[in-house]
Design an enzyme around this catalytic site. Structure first.
Site, PDB file in Angstrom:
ATOM      1  N   ASP A 195      -7.861   5.238  -1.841  1.00 49.21           N
ATOM      2  CA  ASP A 195      -7.527   4.036  -1.091  1.00 49.21           C
ATOM      3  C   ASP A 195      -6.925   2.966  -2.003  1.00 49.21           C
ATOM      4  O   ASP A 195      -7.580   2.516  -2.940  1.00 49.21           O
ATOM      5  CB  ASP A 195      -8.803   3.500  -0.440  1.00 49.21           C
TER       6      ASP A 195
ATOM      7  N   HIS B 114      -6.258  -0.114  -1.210  1.00 49.19           N
ATOM      8  CA  HIS B 114      -6.428  -1.447  -0.648  1.00 49.19           C
ATOM      9  C   HIS B 114      -7.435  -2.331  -1.385  1.00 49.19           C
ATOM     10  O   HIS B 114      -7.567  -3.505  -1.046  1.00 49.19           O
ATOM     11  CB  HIS B 114      -6.820  -1.338   0.831  1.00 49.19           C
TER      12      HIS B 114
ATOM     13  N   CYS C  73       0.811  -1.222   0.000  1.00 47.97           N
ATOM     14  CA  CYS C  73       0.000   0.000   0.000  1.00 47.97           C
ATOM     15  C   CYS C  73       0.846   1.275   0.000  1.00 47.97           C
ATOM     16  O   CYS C  73       0.463   2.278  -0.607  1.00 47.97           O
ATOM     17  CB  CYS C  73      -0.986   0.007   1.159  1.00 47.97           C
TER      18      CYS C  73
END
Length: 444
Positions: free
Chosen positions: A325, A327, A130
């Site tokens: 994001d 993820h 990430c």
């Protein structure tokens, strides 16, 4: 602060290094002793990754709040009218403009199914990549601003702008794409980067510096994938640990000169400012100035999130940080640089997520892009004013030159080795759980 550099010089871009002390704990992802490849395979589903992410970062709050406060998104102010905040979009188009701006930012997330990284069997970065993905997003926005300008918005119809497609090609997940996760890991070996390991912001910034320099050596000035100098801002005015980082104008100028091989006095420049703004959480003294960095026209946002769950923070509204994001897990896609009809939908998102500013990890990195010398001068003026009004808690300061002589090769990172006594903020997935080491190199 002591300068970190790759162990190899320009003639040999990539080299191995000895692992250093970790500085940041990865989220408790349920990994067990064994290979990182096994851990990656166990975490490869999008649903499980989202549940893990929510345990670390907290349940995602999505959408815009009912507040009518301005939203600052990478240097652009979006004014939200009261009727819009209440759900009536007829009164003003500020919210629509914000949504279009946000959804035009490049999203780069976890991928699965790419070619193995180096000699490993790892074909996905789920659970550990990430920070790399967040940093890719920041650099991608810098390229968008450079090639297409800040006002650019993703077209609704094809064919797409060639510059836009070429930028996406740079971040494909294969060794043939210059800024792929494969090449980033190779460039960052000197800082302990390895597939299956989580990395801190400082090591990430230095890895981008190394990757850009190696590609400059290999390709020459005329065909650089990153058409700008990189300046990683660190250390205090005396060059030691502690204190706010300092933007030295003379150093920025030297970076530009080296980038252009002496052919230009100034070039576009990407400034990366890694920081640690507290121990377990951000010291509240820094939140007001952190928020104000998004008002800079040069703003590229922040690589940060919570320990083990890096995100790319692109905007603020009051005390909320708005982020992209990385993820969500998506299948690998490599876009050809000439494919103007490509499906680019996985590189964008209209899901607006936000967290409270005081809940982000104190270990982070801020980015700024300056197109030319006038833009850099404007950045310096704004940064100096921000430091003066910080009530003794500046994020970083600006000065013309070092007070004492400095080795320019140290500043530019052209030679020398990585000091053995500095933590580079890298840890393996197996070592991450239960660790709480902090960055000790730039604690403010």
């Amino acid at each position: 602060m002591k300068g970190f550099r790759e162990k190899a010089g320009a003639s040999k871009c990539f080299s191995k290094s000895t692992p250093d002390t970790p500085n940041r704990s990865l989220a408790s992802v349920g990994s067990e002793p064994g290979s990182s490849e096994t851990a990656v395979k166990r975490l490869v589903t999008a649903g499980s990754m989202r549940r893990i992410h929510e345990r670390v970062l907290g349940p995602s709050r999505t959408g815009i709040s009912s507040s009518t406060s301005d939203i600052w998104l990478l240097g652009v102010c979006h004014k939200i009218a009261q009727d819009e905040a209440l759900g009536d979009a007829a009164g003003n188009n500020g919210l629509a403009e914000f949504n279009q701006d946000f959804s035009s930012r490049i999203l780069i997330s976890y991928r699965k199914g790419f070619d193995p990284i180096g000699d490993s069997k790892i074909t996905s970065d789920v659970g550990w990549g990430c920070m790399l993905r967040s940093s890719q997003m920041l650099v991608a926005q810098a390229l968008l601003f450079h090639q297409l300008g800040r006002p650019w918005r993703k077209p609704l119809q094809k064919p797409f702008d060639r510059e836009y497609v070429e930028i996406l090609h740079l971040f494909g997940d294969s060794e043939t794409s210059p800024f792929s996760i494969h090449n980033l890991l190779q460039a960052g070996k000197a800082y302990g980067l390895a597939a299956g390991s989580w990395v801190g912001p400082y090591a990430m910034c230095r890895s981008w510096e190394a990757l850009a320099r190696c590609q400059r050596v290999e390709t020459g000035l005329g065909c650089q994938s990153l058409p700008m100098a990189i300046y990683v801002v660190s250390g205090d005015e005396d060059g030691e640990r502690g204190g706010a980082p300092v933007v030295f104008i003379d150093d920025a100028s030297r970076h530009c000169s080296v980038f252009s091989k002496g052919q230009a006095d100034w070039t576009p420049i990407l400034l990366l400012v890694p920081l640690v703004l507290g121990l377990e959480k951000v010291n509240p003294r820094y939140i007001p100035t952190l928020r104000l960095t998004f008002t800079f026209p040069q703003s590229l946002g922040i690589v940060g999130g919570k320990p083990g769950a890096s995100t790319y923070i692109v905007g603020v509204q009051e005390e909320s940080a708005i982020y992209l994001d990385p993820h969500d897990v998506q299948p690998v896609i490599n876009i050809g640089k000439d494919d103007l009809e490509a499906d680019t939908s996985t590189y964008h998102s209209d899901v607006i997520r936000h967290i409270h500013l005081d809940s982000i990890d104190p270990s982070l990195a801020i980015g700024f892009y300056c197109r030319d010398k006038d833009d850099f001068d404007d950045f310096c003026a704004r940064a100096s004013k921000l430091a003066e009004e910080s009530n003794g808690a500046p994020l970083f300061t600006v000065t013309q030159t070092h007070k004492k002589p400095v080795n320019h090769s140290d500043v530019l990172g052209e030679t020398g080795g990585v000091p053995e006594d500095d933590s580079l903020g890298v840890m393996s997935m197996n070592d991450a759980v239960g660790n709480a080491h902090e960055d000790d190199w730039q604690l403010l």
